[in-house]
Design an enzyme around this catalytic site. Sequence first.
Site, PDB file in Angstrom:
ATOM      1  N   ASP A 118      35.821  49.315  33.480  1.00  0.00           N
ATOM      2  CA  ASP A 118      35.780  47.976  33.898  1.00  0.00           C
ATOM      3  C   ASP A 118      37.401  47.346  33.250  1.00  0.00           C
ATOM      4  O   ASP A 118      38.146  48.519  33.118  1.00  0.00           O
ATOM      5  CB  ASP A 118      34.784  47.365  33.077  1.00  0.00           C
ATOM      6  CG  ASP A 118      34.689  45.722  33.523  1.00  0.00           C
ATOM      7  OD1 ASP A 118      33.901  45.455  34.639  1.00  0.00           O
ATOM      8  OD2 ASP A 118      35.093  44.877  32.653  1.00  0.00           O
ATOM      9  N   LYS A 131      25.561  47.428  31.126  1.00  0.00           N
ATOM     10  CA  LYS A 131      27.076  47.382  30.857  1.00  0.00           C
ATOM     11  C   LYS A 131      27.328  47.429  29.418  1.00  0.00           C
ATOM     12  O   LYS A 131      26.319  47.669  28.474  1.00  0.00           O
ATOM     13  CB  LYS A 131      27.238  45.743  31.098  1.00  0.00           C
ATOM     14  CG  LYS A 131      28.688  45.541  31.427  1.00  0.00           C
ATOM     15  CD  LYS A 131      29.131  45.958  33.049  1.00  0.00           C
ATOM     16  CE  LYS A 131      30.541  45.579  33.211  1.00  0.00           C
ATOM     17  NZ  LYS A 131      30.621  45.898  34.776  1.00  0.00           N
TER      18      LYS A 131
END
Length: 449
Positions: A170, A130
């Site tokens: 995201d 991430k």
Amino acid sequence: MPETLHPDFQPMFDVVREVNSGETEFQQAVYEVMLSIAPLARTRPEYAQWGILKRICEPERQIIFRVPWVTDDGKIEINRGYRVEFNSALGVYKGGLRFHPSVNLSIIKFLGFEQTFKNSLTGMPIGGGKGGANFDPKGRSDAEIMRFCQSFMTELYRHIGEYTDVPAGDIGVGGREIGYLFGQYKRITNRWEAGVLTGKGLTWGGSQVRTEATGYGTVYFAQDMLETRGEGLDGKRVVVSGSGNVAIYAVKKATQLGATVVAVSDSDGYVVDESGIDYRHLKDVKEKRRERLTAYADERGSARHVTGGSIWDVPCDIALPCATQNELNATHAKTLLSNGVQLVAEGANMPCTPDAIELFTEAGILYAPGKASNAGGVATSALEMQQNASRDSWSFEQTDAELRGIMRGIHDTCVETAETYGSPGNYVVGANLAGYIKVADAMVAQGVI
């Protein structure tokens, strides 16, 4: 967090808490997994030992870097960029980039940790990672966002690649940002490496259904959960928090399957539309015009905007938290339960606090953690990688069918694993155990690395 861990795991969690001091979101994510894998201390003790668990809780690589950029009026701004490459036991690091003022190392680590197990559940050969930055794209011009993305990629490019680490979008990173990031990567490397980013435009290596995938997948998972009790979405009253990409397409799919979505939210409040949220109007307001939900309410006579309070005050049969982490706490959970909620499926990452999850579990309602129910986005990203690798492009129908099959597979895996380990109907236990065991198997096979 309540001290109810298995005795074998409490000392391990104490070490994680000490080493990662102050990283509350990351500690929360680790704690939840440790709660769920307690059966391994008895049935598979080799996977409950510190040698495996400590490595799973420690990222393989943490990258933090400066992102300098220039505003339209010539002012120099500095943001902090992150990429946490958490675990590559199952494949290349895979996970999104988040641009939001709240981004810090704890949040990126929790997201990467969750992503490792989520990716495991999809059955695709992808590890967990991430990244992101504490940059707020809200209110910025396209030119400013382009300059920020180019500066961000100027550092990130050296850490990613088709066979290394494949970021996606995201919160705060949509098609516009992916385009700017991909263009800068191509410019620096002099390579058309389509597989280095997912979420690309359809005319330059993107996949059908990727935009819809997380929202669609969450609703597909909820549908499968209802079917275990002989029910469906038809006629159900649904509340969806958020109004970004995930929420918009959760609204769309739930509506298509016969539900009535009565409320959505943003940071200014929430909108209630008893006639059903019009996802086309919602998409126009939020994605095309980039306006607040007040515009939706002003333009649609059946809707009203509420400032203050909580969207979870709106009575519903199904709650889909699709906004951000820890948005639904114990107080909200009590309100939902008193109003008769039957199912909660997470469209965001860890949107329910531990005490809220405990209340849902004790009440016996259907509850799905995000690592299972919102895995549709990364699953379709992996399908995009597959198409890129074969220089192929699938139809919407084919890709949607693949997504539907993957979500059903995740659901069934969670159910079967929970039953095997003595917790029938507990999707948290099923998801955490199934994801953990697969990652642990791969790590053991590959030696101490």
